[in-house]
Motif scaffolding. Structure first.
Motif: not given
Length: 376
Positions: A231-233, A235-236, A265, A267-269, A272
């Motif tokens: 999901e993080a991949t 999204t970014l 959050q 994973t997103m950080n 990113h």
């Protein structure tokens, strides 16, 4: 909380020692008294020293005391012995209690110093390991962690104040310029104020997230880190394509227990941070999840500049941005890895930052694995 004054622990121990010694003395004298009563008649008896065959009495008689006579002889001696035991118990108990409570006095003094703000003092109780030594060592460990936490909070407060003051000062300057030149075009001013306001909001939200994550006030549920990585991949991915960075995601199903929002959050950080701090136009990011015996592992690697181990160890501190402080539209607010560290610790995990030999950074988050469901 105010409390009424009472007897000191040393005095209580002294009275306890003396009382126990008196009880033991009374019991001992009672046993001796009962033992003597077995061989003493109720009344005093006088026996002849020699009796001839014809029944006459020759010589002086032998006097055997009765129980009342024995009591009159035994009671004063017993009272003296009990008085001696009482004095000996009080004096010896006072000295023994003082010796036993000496380590507690050192711990109390250290506690008072810590209460007054001196966190650098340590007890360092000598001697072999016992209950007092374990208490002193635990207190020293607590003081060490508390001192480090207070120092970290002070640095964080100073950095946060600086970060919040900077956009506010710039906004004030822009407004002063606009007031001094009322005929100036306000379009550029509004755009810059909007950007500053957005950055300040992002910083405030990051500070709130950092605070909530450190409190551990969240509901734990089963979370698959591999799904969060995907999901993080996704999204970014637009940001990565814009900066010319390729992302590769692979790994196993990695179930763990925790907050899905906080772990997302985290994973997103990580992703990113790996995209932004990368080689422009030719960078790469690798996101991997793996399952171990009792833990799950999320690894994010990226290409980039050469980093030293000393510099990598400071990147989890708030408002640290690698080799230099760079502000751009995607540079973040300097709390990305600090939030990752806090969320990891809140989930009883470990965070490891290792510089890559070819440049860039490898960040590994290891969390406890979720227990497999029980078949019924």
């Amino acid at each position: 909380m105010a409390r009424a004054s009472g007897l000191s622990v040393r005095l209580k121990l002294t009275l306890s020692y003396a009382g126990l010694l008196m009880v033991a003395g009374v019991l001992l004298l009672a046993v001796v008294w009962v033992f003597l009563l077995r061989y003493v008649p109720d009344q005093a008896v006088t026996l002849p020293e020699r009796m001839p065959p014809d029944g006459g009495i020759w010589g002086p008689g032998l006097f055997i005391p009765g129980r009342s006579d024995l009591w009159r002889a035994f009671a004063p001696k017993a009272s003296i012995a009990l008085s001696f035991l009482l004095v000996f118990g009080l004096v010896g108990g006072w000295l023994l209690a003082g010796r036993m409570l000496a380590p507690l006095t050192r711990i109390t003094d250290a506690t008072r110093m810590a209460t007054n703000g001196s966190l650098s003092h340590r007890i360092r109780l000598p001697g072999r390991r016992d209950e007092f030594r374990e208490l002193a060592d635990a207190f020293d460990t607590m003081l060490t962690r508390l001192e480090a936490h207070v120092a970290e909070q002070r640095r964080f407060a100073a950095n946060a104040s600086h970060e919040l003051r900077t956009p506010l000062a710039i906004s004030k300057t822009l407004l002063d310029v606009a007031r001094a030149h009322p005929n100036h075009d306000t379009g550029e001013l509004i755009d810059r104020l909007h950007a500053l306001n957005t950055r300040t909001i992002d910083l405030t939200e990051a500070l709130l997230l950092l605070s909530r994550a450190g409190q551990r006030s969240f509901t734990r549920e089963c979370v698959d880190l591999s799904l969060l990585a995907e999901e993080a991949t996704e999204t970014l991915l637009p940001l990565a394509e814009k900066r010319g960075v390729t992302i590769e995601t692979c790994g196993d199903i990695t179930p763990t227990m925790g907050s899905q929002a906080l772990l997302l959050q985290l994973t997103m950080n990580l992703v990113h941070n790996a995209i932004v701090h990368n080689l422009p136009g030719q960078g790469a990011v690798w996101v991997t999840t793996s399952l171990r015996a009792r833990t799950v592992l999320l690894t994010v690697e990226n290409t980039g500049e050469q980093l030293t181990p000393a510099l990598a160890s400071t990147l989890t501190e708030p408002f640290q941005r690698g080799t230099e402080r760079v502000y751009s539209d995607h540079a973040g607010v300097g709390l990305g890895l600090a939030i990752v560290k806090t969320i990891t610790h809140a989930h009883d995990g470990t965070l490891t930052l290792t510089p890559r030999a070819a440049g860039g950074l490898r960040i590994a988050v290891e969390l406890p694995a979720a227990a497999p469901p029980i078949d019924r």
